[in-house]
Design a protein around this motif. Structure first.
Motif, PDB file in Angstrom:
ATOM      1  N   TYR A  86       0.841  -1.185   0.000  1.00 16.34           N
ATOM      2  CA  TYR A  86       0.000   0.000   0.000  1.00 16.34           C
ATOM      3  C   TYR A  86       0.882   1.243   0.000  1.00 16.34           C
ATOM      4  N   GLY A  87       0.602   2.114  -0.920  1.00 16.34           N
ATOM      5  CA  GLY A  87       1.225   3.418  -0.876  1.00 16.34           C
ATOM      6  C   GLY A  87       2.533   3.567  -1.615  1.00 16.34           C
ATOM      7  N   MET A  88       3.151   2.480  -2.103  1.00 19.86           N
ATOM      8  CA  MET A  88       4.453   2.623  -2.763  1.00 19.86           C
ATOM      9  C   MET A  88       4.335   3.428  -4.054  1.00 19.86           C
ATOM     10  N   LEU A  89       3.324   3.142  -4.856  1.00 21.42           N
ATOM     11  CA  LEU A  89       3.165   3.871  -6.111  1.00 21.42           C
ATOM     12  C   LEU A  89       2.809   5.326  -5.851  1.00 21.42           C
ATOM     13  N   THR A  90       1.889   5.575  -4.919  1.00 19.73           N
ATOM     14  CA  THR A  90       1.535   6.967  -4.619  1.00 19.73           C
ATOM     15  C   THR A  90       2.745   7.715  -4.067  1.00 19.73           C
ATOM     16  N   HIS A  91       3.548   7.051  -3.247  1.00 17.80           N
ATOM     17  CA  HIS A  91       4.774   7.680  -2.731  1.00 17.80           C
ATOM     18  C   HIS A  91       5.732   7.994  -3.868  1.00 17.80           C
ATOM     19  N   ARG A  92       5.885   7.055  -4.816  1.00 12.76           N
ATOM     20  CA  ARG A  92       6.827   7.242  -5.920  1.00 12.76           C
ATOM     21  C   ARG A  92       6.411   8.429  -6.791  1.00 12.76           C
ATOM     22  N   VAL A  93       5.104   8.640  -6.912  1.00 15.24           N
ATOM     23  CA  VAL A  93       4.603   9.752  -7.720  1.00 15.24           C
ATOM     24  C   VAL A  93       4.601  11.054  -6.912  1.00 15.24           C
ATOM     25  N   GLY A  94       4.851  10.946  -5.602  1.00 12.59           N
ATOM     26  CA  GLY A  94       4.911  12.139  -4.770  1.00 12.59           C
ATOM     27  C   GLY A  94       3.585  12.559  -4.192  1.00 12.59           C
ATOM     28  N   LEU A  95       2.672  11.584  -4.011  1.00 12.42           N
ATOM     29  CA  LEU A  95       1.346  11.869  -3.477  1.00 12.42           C
ATOM     30  C   LEU A  95       1.164  11.160  -2.140  1.00 12.42           C
ATOM     31  N   ASP A 260      16.835   5.482  -4.440  1.00 12.92           N
ATOM     32  CA  ASP A 260      16.398   5.424  -3.033  1.00 12.92           C
ATOM     33  C   ASP A 260      14.882   5.505  -2.871  1.00 12.92           C
ATOM     34  N   CYS A 261      14.145   5.125  -3.903  1.00  9.66           N
ATOM     35  CA  CYS A 261      12.672   5.114  -3.835  1.00  9.66           C
ATOM     36  C   CYS A 261      12.088   6.475  -3.465  1.00  9.66           C
ATOM     37  N   ARG A 262      12.822   7.539  -3.749  1.00  8.34           N
ATOM     38  CA  ARG A 262      12.329   8.871  -3.428  1.00  8.34           C
ATOM     39  C   ARG A 262      11.213   9.256  -4.400  1.00  8.34           C
ATOM     40  N   PRO A 263      10.334  10.185  -4.007  1.00  9.50           N
ATOM     41  CA  PRO A 263       9.288  10.640  -4.924  1.00  9.50           C
ATOM     42  C   PRO A 263       9.882  11.220  -6.208  1.00  9.50           C
ATOM     43  N   ASP A 265      10.138  13.701  -9.054  1.00  9.65           N
ATOM     44  CA  ASP A 265       9.789  15.064  -9.459  1.00  9.65           C
ATOM     45  C   ASP A 265      10.048  15.143 -10.966  1.00  9.65           C
ATOM     46  N   TRP A 266       8.977  15.108 -11.747  1.00  2.32           N
ATOM     47  CA  TRP A 266       9.091  15.022 -13.199  1.00  2.32           C
ATOM     48  C   TRP A 266      10.013  16.092 -13.768  1.00  2.32           C
ATOM     49  N   TYR A 267       9.893  17.315 -13.288  1.00  4.36           N
ATOM     50  CA  TYR A 267      10.638  18.427 -13.887  1.00  4.36           C
ATOM     51  C   TYR A 267      12.074  18.525 -13.369  1.00  4.36           C
ATOM     52  N   ARG A 268      12.446  17.699 -12.392  1.00 10.01           N
ATOM     53  CA  ARG A 268      13.820  17.678 -11.922  1.00 10.01           C
ATOM     54  C   ARG A 268      14.584  16.459 -12.423  1.00 10.01           C
ATOM     55  N   LEU A 269      13.911  15.595 -13.153  1.00 16.00           N
ATOM     56  CA  LEU A 269      14.621  14.483 -13.766  1.00 16.00           C
ATOM     57  C   LEU A 269      15.515  15.015 -14.875  1.00 16.00           C
ATOM     58  N   ARG A 270      16.577  14.284 -15.154  1.00 14.96           N
ATOM     59  CA  ARG A 270      17.444  14.683 -16.251  1.00 14.96           C
ATOM     60  C   ARG A 270      16.684  14.620 -17.568  1.00 14.96           C
ATOM     61  N   ARG A 271      17.094  15.441 -18.507  1.00 15.18           N
ATOM     62  CA  ARG A 271      16.382  15.541 -19.773  1.00 15.18           C
ATOM     63  C   ARG A 271      16.276  14.195 -20.479  1.00 15.18           C
ATOM     64  N   ARG A 272      17.357  13.430 -20.475  1.00 19.63           N
ATOM     65  CA  ARG A 272      17.320  12.150 -21.183  1.00 19.63           C
ATOM     66  C   ARG A 272      16.475  11.114 -20.447  1.00 19.63           C
TER      67      ARG A 272
END
Length: 289
Positions: A86-95, A260-263, A265-272
């Motif tokens: 429970y909650g791993m996917l929501t955590h990964r998406v930052g919710l 590290d299973c951190r949330p 952040d789409w806009y902080r991922l590297r461009r590639r």
């Protein structure tokens, strides 16, 4: 913006496993087949799966969902379909995971009959963004069943064009077999390592034994680099074999933003990194099928 939580009156006690109705089965798997789809919305069910643990399934499900939502061409929801998680996917998406999930949704009384009611059980990062249905909330209770997952997929399919399922390992257990039976697209996720790439090849060929040989030619393979990777000769051979068999193979490069299973952040991922998820999204987008 936080969505309202379901009131206590909408959540009922889940009946014990023994009281659930029988379903068609095959050796080693309980499968709940897809119903006839007569609704106006044509849903594309995308299963993110693979063999073994640590293959990056949740990371790929999150990245694919965020990329599809960013395209803005379809309403997208992701569901945490791992039986005891429970909650791993929501955590990964930052919710935040909240206090409700698949089980509370499918046992609600009266039943959910509108998108507004459905969204009481979802987590979202804002209007037009990716929405997520968490998995089993009470980890002391029995795990997610194939029936509960099937009922949730039916509800999600009434209002969403794309349903992404973060599935458990393998194809043969009840929950994963039900996902596979209902899937329109498989995204096979694995780590970028010699043993993991070999296992991904076995997973791809095992689709036929699982009754979905029709999906083999359209499989999308996501190879996740969990650390800066330099492949061995044998690993490169496995990678080439996978690329030859799959519709598309995409390497998700090592990115500190995915460690590290951190949330995510789409806009902080590297461009590639974003480009890799966008490539997967373009291949899975129902608007392009």
């Amino acid at each position: 913006m936080s969505l309202p939580r379901p009131s206590a009156s909408t959540i009922v006690t889940v009946p014990p496993r023994a009281s659930l109705p029988a379903v068609p089965s095959r050796p080693g798997a309980e499968i709940v087949p897809a119903p006839f789809r007569g609704a106006a919305v044509r849903t594309r069910c995308v299963l993110v799966g693979g063999f073994g643990g640590g293959g990056g399934r949740t990371t790929v499900a999150a990245g694919l969902g965020l990329a599809l939502a960013a395209r803005g061409r379809a309403r997208v929801v992701a569901v945490d379909a791992c039986p005891d998680q429970y909650g791993m996917l929501t955590h990964r998406v930052g919710l935040g995971s909240g206090t409700s999930g698949v089980r509370e949704l499918v046992t609600a009384q009266p039943p959910v009959e509108s998108l507004t009611e459905l969204r009481l059980y979802l987590r979202a990062d804002g209007p037009g963004g990716l929405e997520v249905l968490p998995g089993v909330h009470d980890l002391t209770a029995p795990g997610l069943t194939a029936h509960e997952l099937a009922a949730a997929l039916d509800l999600l399919g009434r209002w969403f064009q794309v349903v992404i399922a973060d599935g458990p390992p393998g194809w043969s257990q009840p929950v994963s077999a039900t996902l596979l039976a209902r899937g329109d697209q498989v995204v096979l996720s694995c780590r970028a390592g010699e043993a993991e790439l070999a296992a991904a090849g076995h997973a791809l060929t095992a689709l036929a034994a699982a009754g979905r040989a029709d999906l083999q030619a359209s499989v999308l393979v996501a190879v996740v680099e969990t650390y800066p990777t330099r492949l061995t000769r044998a690993a490169r051979q496995h990678l080439g074999d996978l690329e030859a068999q799959a519709r598309r193979l995409v390497t998700v490069p090592f990115d500190p933003g995915l460690t590290d299973c951190r949330p995510v952040d789409w806009y902080r991922l590297r461009r590639r990194t974003r480009a890799a998820f966008e490539e997967l999204a373009a291949a899975a987008d129902p608007a392009d099928q």
